[in-house]
Design an enzyme around this catalytic site. Sequence first.
Site, mmCIF file in Angstrom:
data_model
loop_
_atom_site.group_PDB
_atom_site.id
_atom_site.type_symbol
_atom_site.label_atom_id
_atom_site.label_comp_id
_atom_site.label_asym_id
_atom_site.label_seq_id
_atom_site.Cartn_x
_atom_site.Cartn_y
_atom_site.Cartn_z
ATOM 1 N N SER A 238 40.803 40.894 54.799
ATOM 2 C CA SER A 238 40.359 40.341 56.088
ATOM 3 C C SER A 238 40.963 41.153 57.224
ATOM 4 C CB SER A 238 40.831 38.886 56.182
ATOM 5 O OG SER A 238 40.824 38.432 57.513
ATOM 6 N N TYR B 168 47.105 32.212 56.234
ATOM 7 C CA TYR B 168 45.929 33.000 55.854
ATOM 8 C C TYR B 168 46.203 34.494 56.087
ATOM 9 C CZ TYR B 168 40.965 34.370 55.706
ATOM 10 O OH TYR B 168 39.753 34.964 55.401
HETATM 11 P P1 NAD Z 1 32.715 30.303 52.001
HETATM 12 O O1 NAD Z 1 33.479 29.071 52.372
HETATM 13 O O2 NAD Z 1 31.249 30.328 52.274
HETATM 14 O O3 NAD Z 1 32.981 30.673 50.473
HETATM 15 C C1 NAD Z 1 34.200 30.481 49.828
HETATM 16 C C2 NAD Z 1 33.914 29.984 48.423
HETATM 17 O O4 NAD Z 1 35.152 29.934 47.690
HETATM 18 C C3 NAD Z 1 33.331 28.557 48.400
HETATM 19 O O5 NAD Z 1 32.137 28.518 47.632
HETATM 20 C C4 NAD Z 1 34.427 27.723 47.745
HETATM 21 O O6 NAD Z 1 33.937 26.641 46.969
HETATM 22 C C5 NAD Z 1 35.116 28.767 46.883
HETATM 23 N N1 NAD Z 1 36.468 28.336 46.523
HETATM 24 C C6 NAD Z 1 37.390 27.718 47.309
HETATM 25 N N2 NAD Z 1 38.491 27.440 46.604
HETATM 26 C C7 NAD Z 1 38.262 27.877 45.338
HETATM 27 C C8 NAD Z 1 39.026 27.869 44.144
HETATM 28 N N3 NAD Z 1 40.272 27.338 44.105
HETATM 29 N N4 NAD Z 1 38.499 28.413 43.024
HETATM 30 C C9 NAD Z 1 37.252 28.944 43.040
HETATM 31 N N5 NAD Z 1 36.476 28.966 44.142
HETATM 32 C C10 NAD Z 1 36.980 28.452 45.281
HETATM 33 O O7 NAD Z 1 33.465 31.466 52.807
HETATM 34 P P2 NAD Z 1 33.180 33.014 52.908
HETATM 35 O O8 NAD Z 1 33.378 33.351 54.326
HETATM 36 O O9 NAD Z 1 31.916 33.393 52.229
HETATM 37 O O10 NAD Z 1 34.452 33.577 52.127
HETATM 38 C C11 NAD Z 1 34.404 34.550 51.108
HETATM 39 C C12 NAD Z 1 35.674 35.391 51.189
HETATM 40 O O11 NAD Z 1 35.627 36.208 52.354
HETATM 41 C C13 NAD Z 1 36.981 34.591 51.316
HETATM 42 O O12 NAD Z 1 37.984 35.218 50.545
HETATM 43 C C14 NAD Z 1 37.309 34.700 52.780
HETATM 44 O O13 NAD Z 1 38.689 34.519 53.020
HETATM 45 C C15 NAD Z 1 36.843 36.103 53.063
HETATM 46 N N6 NAD Z 1 36.587 36.474 54.455
HETATM 47 C C16 NAD Z 1 35.635 35.851 55.177
HETATM 48 C C17 NAD Z 1 35.393 36.281 56.465
HETATM 49 C C18 NAD Z 1 34.318 35.660 57.327
HETATM 50 O O14 NAD Z 1 34.177 36.058 58.484
HETATM 51 N N7 NAD Z 1 33.544 34.735 56.817
HETATM 52 C C19 NAD Z 1 36.137 37.316 57.023
HETATM 53 C C20 NAD Z 1 37.114 37.919 56.254
HETATM 54 C C21 NAD Z 1 37.315 37.505 54.967
#
Ligand code: NAD
Length: 284
Positions: A167, A180
């Site tokens: 991130s 985080y």
């Molecule tokens: P999202 O909430 O749509 O997806 C996250 C998924 O992880 C969900 O389906 C959730 O059920 C699953 N999850 C949560 N806890 C879990 C566990 N213990 N075991 C298995 N699955 C679990 O969010 P996203 O934005 O698509 O996130 C995907 C990744 O990208 C994450 O690692 C997030 O930190 C990272 N990220 C997101 C952004 C952004 O702008 N959205 C930016 C940087 C990094």
Amino acid sequence: MLTPNPFPLDLGGRTAVVTGAGGIMCSHFAGALAQAHATVCLLDINLPAAQAAADALTAAGYRAYAYRADVLDKAQLESVHAQILAAHGPCSILINGAGGNHPDGNTEDEYFRPEAVEPALKTFFQLDLNGFRRVFDLNFIGTVLPTQIFSADMTGRKDSCIVNISSMNAIRPLTKLPAYSAAKSAVSNFTQWLAVYFSRAGIRVNAIAPGFFITNQNRPNLLHADGSLTPRAEKILSGIPAGRFGDISELTGALLFLLSPQAAGYVNGVVLPVDGGFSAYAGV
Ligand code: NAD
């Protein structure tokens, strides 16, 4: 929705495991892998979400299978690993996407001002370490544990790849998000460590550091119920030279590039920002 891949990559005959694949970013990644002809195993703690994503891919003619797996539950991951190995063969691609933030790991103040502490606000001093640990563990241990289990299939096999999801917080921590930020920084560091560790075992390890993409985990912080931007979203946007949030489809090229042995066979241990210039911008 299945967005066409920006360029062709043939992952035919490969089994890919994607954690957090019920979420917005990783269901998209699962779609990209499926279009590249991989057999895709979608893991999520939320089985209905992973199943819906897998069903959409199956309906489009791809090989996709959903599994319930908590990335912090070793026994469950081992059981899912055994099922995948028996049904689809050894995993040679792992995308560690499960993660996200939670208010329990956040402060409510951006700056500590001893002279003006509002009792209603949660400062660093009121942070509950259990909440802090939950966020840290989900993002960091939730990357280490699936790697330990699924990379056992990869050692000594050609062209195996692990892609972690870091991130912007790993590069410069955002205000209010100590747990985080620390966790994603650990993910970036672990990516480098593991890349070196596996460099003689045929496994490349890289990470993508996404900028700001509106998904389930950050929507409440970025958008009001009527869809208008929160003050925090306005502040974030002012730091993105592109002047807009990213579209999930804009992450696909980075993923396919890192997975391609032809394009990235000598790329190992990098954390690739896909951020509209956020990490490059000094703010002036
Ligand atoms: P999202 O909430 O749509 O997806 C996250 C998924 O992880 C969900 O389906 C959730 O059920 C699953 N999850 C949560 N806890 C879990 C566990 N213990 N075991 C298995 N699955 C679990 O969010 P996203 O934005 O698509 O996130 C995907 C990744 O990208 C994450 O690692 C997030 O930190 C990272 N990220 C997101 C952004 C952004 O702008 N959205 C930016 C940087 C990094």
